[in-house]
Design an enzyme around this catalytic site. Structure first.
Site, PDB file in Angstrom:
ATOM      1  N   GLU A   1       1.457  -0.403  -5.100  1.00 17.50           N
ATOM      2  CA  GLU A   1       0.631   0.762  -5.503  1.00 17.50           C
ATOM      3  C   GLU A   1       1.495   1.821  -5.267  1.00 17.50           C
ATOM      4  O   GLU A   1       1.783   2.460  -4.526  1.00 17.50           O
ATOM      5  CB  GLU A   1      -0.433   0.861  -4.427  1.00 17.50           C
ATOM      6  CG  GLU A   1      -1.252   1.996  -4.623  1.00 17.50           C
ATOM      7  CD  GLU A   1      -2.294   2.646  -3.609  1.00 17.50           C
ATOM      8  OE1 GLU A   1      -3.223   2.928  -3.685  1.00 17.50           O
ATOM      9  OE2 GLU A   1      -1.715   2.508  -2.284  1.00 17.50           O
TER      10      GLU A   1
ATOM     11  N   ASP B   1       0.726  -1.094  -0.075  1.00 18.81           N
ATOM     12  CA  ASP B   1       0.097  -0.102  -0.116  1.00 18.81           C
ATOM     13  C   ASP B   1       0.906   1.296  -0.014  1.00 18.81           C
ATOM     14  O   ASP B   1       1.902   1.206   0.591  1.00 18.81           O
ATOM     15  CB  ASP B   1      -0.674   0.084   1.192  1.00 18.81           C
ATOM     16  CG  ASP B   1      -1.741   1.180   1.394  1.00 18.81           C
ATOM     17  OD1 ASP B   1      -2.568   1.395   0.555  1.00 18.81           O
ATOM     18  OD2 ASP B   1      -1.412   2.147   2.421  1.00 18.81           O
TER      19      ASP B   1
END
Length: 438
Positions: free
Chosen positions: A229, A204
């Site tokens: 990400e 993340d």
């Protein structure tokens, strides 16, 4: 069952788990949305009833939500990292059962790893929340303000290293140059594998720390894959649409992959370049889906083995809808990513909530039946505003767009095997005949 029989079964399961990764046949599935934490009876328990459908669709990896205690219900403001029972999605036993059920079907589990930032349990003498509790009876992950990047002045005591990436304003940015931070986070990641059963990572907000730091955690924990990400803004024109040339955007993603170890690393990226271009392309601008060299315009066109392609996720779609795919053209998006090179990722909402399960599963079946992989050869046959046609590995042809009269560019010997709202897929006669007999 005797010892040898048990060993045989275990070896077979291991081969099933590794088969998709070794051959580039991975098909990812995001197994939650932004509202999943609200599920009555727990999300993990509910997902137990979805495992068969997910596995039957040909999925190789399921991405599950952040597993730990979190200040935010969704899991993206983690605090006590070892405290799995405090998750809104379910407790540790339920999570283990779900992962076990996935493994039983030969499907790997991806943990959503949120380590850029962390929420503290206690205040220090300044009255600032910067005293962290790890969630165990010992001192693991029990950190203080000296583990917070010194340029995060709202929380830090000014003694740590500078942040290696982008700032995250809502919570303390962790100093990943700190040896203890690295050691204890690697220990926690290895515990997620050994105790809970996770196989792989989704990183993340990977912009928040350098790829060199991501490499430390990937190399130190050996996940089957680690998809990051790295979501940056795209260059746009005065009309708000993305510019045709997005090479700088995809170069940034390729650079991240290079810095975590390139081809030798398990690291890869979500192909946000393809996402943004495809969003615009399906709105009557399908000419966007080719670059000046005749390749796909995203990371898929430059390094497809490291490009995880997707239509939407819990941020871009779901109830957040930060960057949603045009809702009436979602299946065009799946027809594109599920027939093309790269590693496609299916979103829970589209599969289970939008009524597209059978259409998506049919496209995955075509991908599998024809041996399309992350590095399959792409030949673009048409790229006009209302029609895009491409041939993959000489075995599959796909058309997306509103135009129907594309027969002139479809090679001889291909027959239609799937179609829907403004998309169609053709296979060679042999593959279609196999489908009819099965």
């Amino acid at each position: 069952m005797g010892k040898n029989g048990s060993l045989c079964c275990f070896s077979l399961l291991l081969l099933l788990l590794l088969a998709g990764l070794a051959s580039g046949h991975q098909v990812l599935f995001q197994g939650f949305n932004w509202e999943s934490w609200k599920q009555s009876g727990g999300w993990y328990n509910m997902m137990m009833g979805k495992v068969d459908d997910i596995a039957a669709a040909g999925v190789t990896h399921v991405w599950l939500p952040p597993p730990s205690h979190s200040v935010s219900n969704e899991g993206y403001m983690p605090g006590r990292l070892y405290d799995i029972d405090a998750s809104k999605y379910g407790n540790a036993a339920e999570l283990k059962s779900l992962i076990g059920a996935l493994h039983g079907k030969g499907v790997q589990a991806i943990a959503d790893i949120v380590i850029n930032h962390r929420c503290a349990d206690y205040k220090d003498s300044r009255g600032i929340y910067c005293i962290f509790e790890g969630g165990t009876s010992d001192g693991r992950l029990d950190w203080g303000p000296h583990m917070i990047c010194r340029d995060d002045t709202k929380y830090s005591d000014g003694t740590a290293n500078l942040d290696t990436g982008a700032d995250f304003a809502a919570a303390p940015d962790i100093d990943h140059l700190n040896d203890r931070v690295q050691r204890e986070l690697k220990e926690w990641l290895l515990w997620l594998k050994s105790d809970l059963g996770f196989d792989a990572w989704r990183l993340d907000f990977a912009r928040g720390y350098s790829p060199e730091m991501a490499k430390v955690y990937i190399d130190g924990t050996s996940p089957s894959l680690a998809v990051a990400e790295v979501w940056d803004n795209m260059a746009t024109g005065g009309d708000g649409k993305p510019n045709y040339d997005q090479d700088a955007h995809r170069q940034n993603l390729v650079n991240w992959v290079d810095k975590v170890g390139g081809a030798a690393s398990a690291g890869m990226v979500f192909d946000f370049t393809t996402k943004g271009i495809l969003n615009a392309a399906v709105e009557g601008e399908l000419w966007r889906l080719i670059d000046p060299q005749g390749k796909a315009p995203g990371v898929m066109g430059w390094w497809p083995a490291k490009a995880a392609t997707f239509v939407d996720n819990h941020d871009t779609g779901s109830t957040q809808a930060m960057w949603p795919f045009p809702s009436d053209k979602v299946m065009q998006g799946y027809a594109y990513i599920l027939t093309h090179p790269g590693i496609p990722c299916i979103f829970y909402d589209h599969f289970f909530n939008w009524g597209f399960k059978d259409q998506i599963a049919a496209l995955v079946a075509i991908r599998k039946r024809n041996g399309i992989t992350a590095t399959s050869a792409l030949k673009i046959l048409m790229h006009e505003g209302d029609a895009y046609v491409a041939e993959i590995d000489g075995k599959v042809v796909v058309k997306i767009g509103s135009r129907y009269d594309v027969g002139a560019v479809i090679p001889a010997g291909f027959v239609t095997s799937a179609h829907g709202n403004d998309y169609a897929v053709w296979e060679k006669n042999g593959a279609a005949a196999t489908l009819q007999r099965s």
